[in-house]
Design an enzyme around this catalytic site. Structure first.
Site, PDB file in Angstrom:
ATOM      1  N   SER A 194       0.838  -1.195   0.000  1.00  0.00           N
ATOM      2  CA  SER A 194       0.000   0.000   0.000  1.00  0.00           C
ATOM      3  C   SER A 194       0.872   1.243   0.000  1.00  0.00           C
ATOM      4  CB  SER A 194      -0.912   0.016   1.234  1.00  0.00           C
ATOM      5  OG  SER A 194      -1.588   1.266   1.343  1.00  0.00           O
ATOM      6  N   TYR A 198      -1.931   0.900  10.575  1.00  0.00           N
ATOM      7  CA  TYR A 198      -2.055   0.179   9.300  1.00  0.00           C
ATOM      8  C   TYR A 198      -0.815   0.410   8.440  1.00  0.00           C
ATOM      9  CZ  TYR A 198      -3.735  -0.738   4.543  1.00  0.00           C
ATOM     10  OH  TYR A 198      -3.869  -1.185   3.251  1.00  0.00           O
TER      11      TYR A 198
END
Length: 244
Positions: free
Chosen positions: A144, A157
Site C-alpha cells: 500500500s 495500518y
C-alpha cells in the site's frame, strides 16, 4: 510463468473475498486463467465469490484459510499445491483497522499488525517455497502507499504495510534466479476520495500489465511513484502540516 505473456493458467488467492482479488481474478479469467483457488475464512461471501467466478468459465474451489492461524499455513497451502502447479499466488488479505479506535485498544492494533504482517510473512514464505520447488510462478503481494511514510491518520495500518513491503522486496531478492519471483503492488487508497485513491478494477488492470512486463514493483496509479518519492524526502515538520 509458463505463459510467454506472463499470464497464469492457475491462480491461488489468499484473501478470497477481497474486492481487488476478485477484480483481478475476473480479469485473468477473461484472458486465460482456468483454475482458481479462493482461500479465506469459510463464509457465505467466500462461496458466493466462487460461484460468481464459475459463471465466467473457471474451475473454482475454496479452501479454509486463516491468516492468523500461522501454524496451519504449511498444511493448508501444501494441499493446494499438491493438486497441481500454481502459476500465480495473490496475497491480498489484510485489515485496514480503525486508527482512532485502535490507538485506544492495543489488542485491536495488534490484530491489525499480526494479520497484515505476521500472517503475510508466514503465508508468503510457504507460497514462495512451493513456487520455488515447482520452478516457476509469481507471488503478487498487495502492499500500500500507506507503507511509504507513516501518516498520523493511519500509522498502525501503514506501519504494518511498511513491514510487509520490506519483507516482500527481500523475498523477491531471495527468489531471484530460481524461476519463481515476487511482484509488489502499491495501490493508493481504495477507500474514500482524494488524489491517492484508486479502484479494485484499476488495481487489477495494473496487476495484469505488471505480470506481462514481469515488473518487480507496480504503483497504482503510476504517478504515485513520483509523488511518494517527494513525500519520503520531505522534512518531517512540513510533512505533519499536509492534509494527508
Amino acid at each position: 510463468m509458463k505463459d510467454a505473456f506472463g499470464l497464469p493458467r492457475s491462480l491461488l488467492v489468499l484473501g478470497g473475498t477481497s474486492g481487488i482479488a476478485l477484480a483481478t481474478a475476473r480479469r485473468l479469467i477473461a484472458r486465460r486463467t482456468r483454475t482458481v483457488w479462493l482461500a479465506g475464512r469459510p463464509s457465505p461471501a467466500l462461496e458466493q465469490a466462487a460461484e460468481d467466478l464459475r459463471t465466467l468459465g473457471a474451475d473454482v474451489r475454496t479452501v479454509a484459510f486463516d491468516a492468523l492461524d500461522t501454524e496451519s499455513h504449511e498444511t493448508v497451502l501444501g494441499k493446494v499445491f499438491a493438486e497441481g502447479d500454481i502459476d500465480l499466488v495473490l496475497l491480498v488479505f489484510g485489515l485496514p483497522g480503525d486508527q482512532a479506535h485502535d490507538e485506544r485498544d492495543p489488542v485491536r492494533a495488534v490484530q491489525v499488525a499480526q494479520t497484515n504482517y505476521t500472517g503475510a510473512v508466514s503465508a508468503g514464505l510457504v507460497a514462495a517455497r512451493a513456487l520455488q520447488t515447482q520452478g516457476h510462478g509469481c507471488l503478487v503481494v498487495l502492499s500500500s502507499v500507506a507503507g511509504e511514510r507513516a501518516r498520523r491518520a493511519d500509522f498502525i495500518y501503514g506501519s504494518s504495510k511498511a513491514g510487509l513491503d520490506a519483507f516482500a522486496q527481500g523475498l523477491g531478492d531471495a527468489l531471484h534466479g530460481t524461476g519463481a519471483r515476487v511482484m509488489v503492488v502499491r495501490p493508493g487508497y481504495v477507500r474514500g476520495e482524494g488524489p491517492f485513491t484508486t479502484t479494485p478494477e484499476a488495481v487489477a488492470t495494473a496487476i495484469e500489465l505488471g505480470l506481462r512486463r514481469r515488473s518487480e514493483v507496480v504503483w497504482v496509479p503510476g504517478a504515485l511513484r513520483l509523488v511518494m518519492s517527494a513525500l519520503r524526502h520531505m522534512p518531517r515538520a512540513l510533512f505533519r502540516q499536509l492534509p494527508l
